[in-house]
Design an enzyme around this catalytic site. Structure first.
Site, short mmCIF file in Angstrom:
data_model
loop_
_atom_site.label_atom_id
_atom_site.label_comp_id
_atom_site.label_asym_id
_atom_site.label_seq_id
_atom_site.Cartn_x
_atom_site.Cartn_y
_atom_site.Cartn_z
N ALA A 23 34.05 -10.15 36.32
CA ALA A 23 34.71 -9.10 35.55
C ALA A 23 34.28 -7.68 35.97
CB ALA A 23 34.43 -9.31 34.06
N PHE A 34 33.20 -8.97 29.95
CA PHE A 34 33.13 -9.87 28.81
C PHE A 34 31.99 -9.51 27.88
CE2 PHE A 34 33.75 -14.46 27.52
CZ PHE A 34 35.08 -14.26 27.20
N ILE A 102 40.96 -13.23 35.95
CA ILE A 102 42.31 -13.74 35.73
C ILE A 102 43.33 -12.62 35.88
CG2 ILE A 102 41.56 -15.67 34.29
CD1 ILE A 102 43.04 -12.70 32.57
N HIS A 120 39.13 -19.36 37.33
CA HIS A 120 39.45 -19.40 35.90
C HIS A 120 40.93 -19.16 35.63
CE1 HIS A 120 34.92 -18.47 35.04
NE2 HIS A 120 35.13 -19.71 35.38
N ASN A 219 25.76 -5.58 41.42
CA ASN A 219 26.02 -5.78 39.99
C ASN A 219 25.24 -4.75 39.19
OD1 ASN A 219 27.48 -7.70 38.19
ND2 ASN A 219 25.46 -7.80 37.23
P1 NAD Z 1 30.49 -10.79 32.88
O1 NAD Z 1 31.17 -9.95 31.86
O2 NAD Z 1 29.60 -11.88 32.42
O3 NAD Z 1 29.61 -9.88 33.83
C1 NAD Z 1 30.13 -8.74 34.43
C2 NAD Z 1 28.98 -8.07 35.15
O4 NAD Z 1 29.49 -6.98 35.88
C3 NAD Z 1 27.89 -7.54 34.22
O5 NAD Z 1 26.65 -8.08 34.59
C4 NAD Z 1 27.93 -6.02 34.44
O6 NAD Z 1 26.64 -5.44 34.47
C5 NAD Z 1 28.61 -5.90 35.78
N1 NAD Z 1 29.43 -4.71 35.97
C6 NAD Z 1 30.26 -4.12 35.07
N2 NAD Z 1 30.90 -3.08 35.65
C7 NAD Z 1 30.45 -3.01 36.94
C8 NAD Z 1 30.73 -2.16 38.03
N3 NAD Z 1 31.61 -1.13 37.93
N4 NAD Z 1 30.08 -2.38 39.21
C9 NAD Z 1 29.16 -3.39 39.33
N5 NAD Z 1 28.86 -4.23 38.30
C10 NAD Z 1 29.50 -4.04 37.14
O7 NAD Z 1 31.61 -11.31 33.85
P2 NAD Z 1 31.70 -12.65 34.64
O8 NAD Z 1 30.43 -12.96 35.33
O9 NAD Z 1 32.95 -12.52 35.42
O10 NAD Z 1 31.92 -13.77 33.51
C11 NAD Z 1 32.73 -13.53 32.37
C12 NAD Z 1 33.97 -14.40 32.22
O11 NAD Z 1 35.00 -13.65 31.59
C13 NAD Z 1 34.56 -14.85 33.51
O12 NAD Z 1 34.71 -16.22 33.40
C14 NAD Z 1 35.93 -14.18 33.63
O13 NAD Z 1 36.91 -15.19 33.90
C15 NAD Z 1 36.24 -13.63 32.27
N6 NAD Z 1 36.75 -12.24 32.27
C16 NAD Z 1 37.67 -11.82 33.20
C17 NAD Z 1 38.11 -10.51 33.21
C18 NAD Z 1 39.14 -10.07 34.25
O14 NAD Z 1 39.94 -10.90 34.70
N7 NAD Z 1 39.11 -8.81 34.68
C19 NAD Z 1 37.62 -9.59 32.29
C20 NAD Z 1 36.70 -10.05 31.34
C21 NAD Z 1 36.27 -11.37 31.34
#
Ligand code: NAD
Ligand code: ZN
Length: 248
Positions: A23, A34, A102, A120, A219
């Site tokens: 994400a 998330f 997604i 996902h 990250n």
């Molecule tokens: P996560 O929310 O667990 O982690 C996101 C990580 O990204 C965090 O550790 C955060 O510190 C870091 N982060 C945030 N902005 C950043 C940036 N600009 N540069 C670098 N790092 C940054 O996300 P995850 O590991 O993908 O797991 C969450 C679940 O939620 C996944 O399964 C995903 O499918 C889903 N999700 C998807 C979306 C999307 O499609 N964009 C959005 C939210 C959640």
């Protein structure tokens, strides 16, 4: 900026990069991740897959949440991190982009569909759990906005669900297999914007490391796999990655 140079060195040496995104690669596109509290994802409870299958109230909650979060995702555009991944592909260095997202932003940034594996699922489609027919999410959004609480399949009346993977739902077998194959074949695993706590997805970089590939992590916050990585950069992906790619 020493760490950006170290990342550029890894990218320069690599020929088959496995990019693994979460994400965090899309927050700079306006889609909250998330784990940030008070965000769009928190307003309604998470619905587990088995609840969704059996409980009409859970179905109602699921679609309420989806009706609110979908417009944010639909309105988002790729950011410089997505574009820098496309640049790696144009340099002939990208083996595969495995994403937990997604939002479809890797493809919209210009990666060919076969270069992207969505662990996902994809939020732009809705699937019938009975007859497997697929409907664009936009069409279902129109139904939801018009007042339908739980949409059903136009073809068979079956239960519809976003073509995304819910908690408690199996990951798509082929996508997982392709990601695992890439983990074995890559010569660099680049993690971008994932907390690396969602399994089995987080096994992919672990597997790449076990097969001898160096790991780099961009990250914003620490992850449980930082100790495994050659390079860890805790800054914005949309700043760091284009800066590193510009040095190639
Ligand atoms: P996560 O929310 O667990 O982690 C996101 C990580 O990204 C965090 O550790 C955060 O510190 C870091 N982060 C945030 N902005 C950043 C940036 N600009 N540069 C670098 N790092 C940054 O996300 P995850 O590991 O993908 O797991 C969450 C679940 O939620 C996944 O399964 C995903 O499918 C889903 N999700 C998807 C979306 C999307 O499609 N964009 C959005 C939210 C959640
Ligand atoms: Zn159907």
């Amino acid at each position: 900026m020493d760490d950006v140079r170290a990342l550029a060195d890894l990218l320069r040496a690599a020929r088959r990069i496995l990019v693994f995104t979460g994400a965090g690669v899309s927050t700079e596109s306006g889609i909250p991740d998330f784990r940030s509290p008070g965000g769009i994802w928190d307003r309604y409870p998470v619905v587990y897959y088995d609840e969704f299958l059996r409980d009409p109230e859970a179905q109602r909650q699921y679609w309420l949440r989806s009706r609110e979060t979908y417009p944010v995702v639909a309105a988002a555009a790729p950011n410089p991190a997505h574009t820098a991944i496309v640049a790696l592909d144009r340099l002939g260095k990208l083996l595969l982009c495995v994403t937990q997202n997604i939002d479809g932003l890797h493809q919209r940034a210009g990666l060919a569909a076969e270069r992207v594996v969505e662990l996902h699922g994809n939020g732009q489609w809705v699937v019938c759990l009975d007859c497997d027919s697929r409907t664009p999410r936009d069409a279902i959004q129109a139904e939801l906005v018009a007042g339908t609480e739980v949409p059903h399949c136009a073809r068979c009346g079956g239960l519809l669900k976003n073509a995304t993977i819910s908690f408690g739902q199996m990951l798509p077998v082929e996508a997982l297999a392709a990601a695992e194959r890439a983990a074995r074949e890559c010569d660099l695993c680049l993690v971008i914007g994932s907390s690396l706590v969602v399994y089995p997805a987080a096994n992919i970089p672990v597997s790449a490391a076990q097969h001898g590939a160096p790991v780099a992590i961009i990250n914003a916050s620490p992850t449980p796999l930082d100790a495994l990585a050659q390079v860890v950069i805790r800054e914005k992906a949309g700043v760091v990655l284009p800066a590193a790619v510009a040095q190639l």
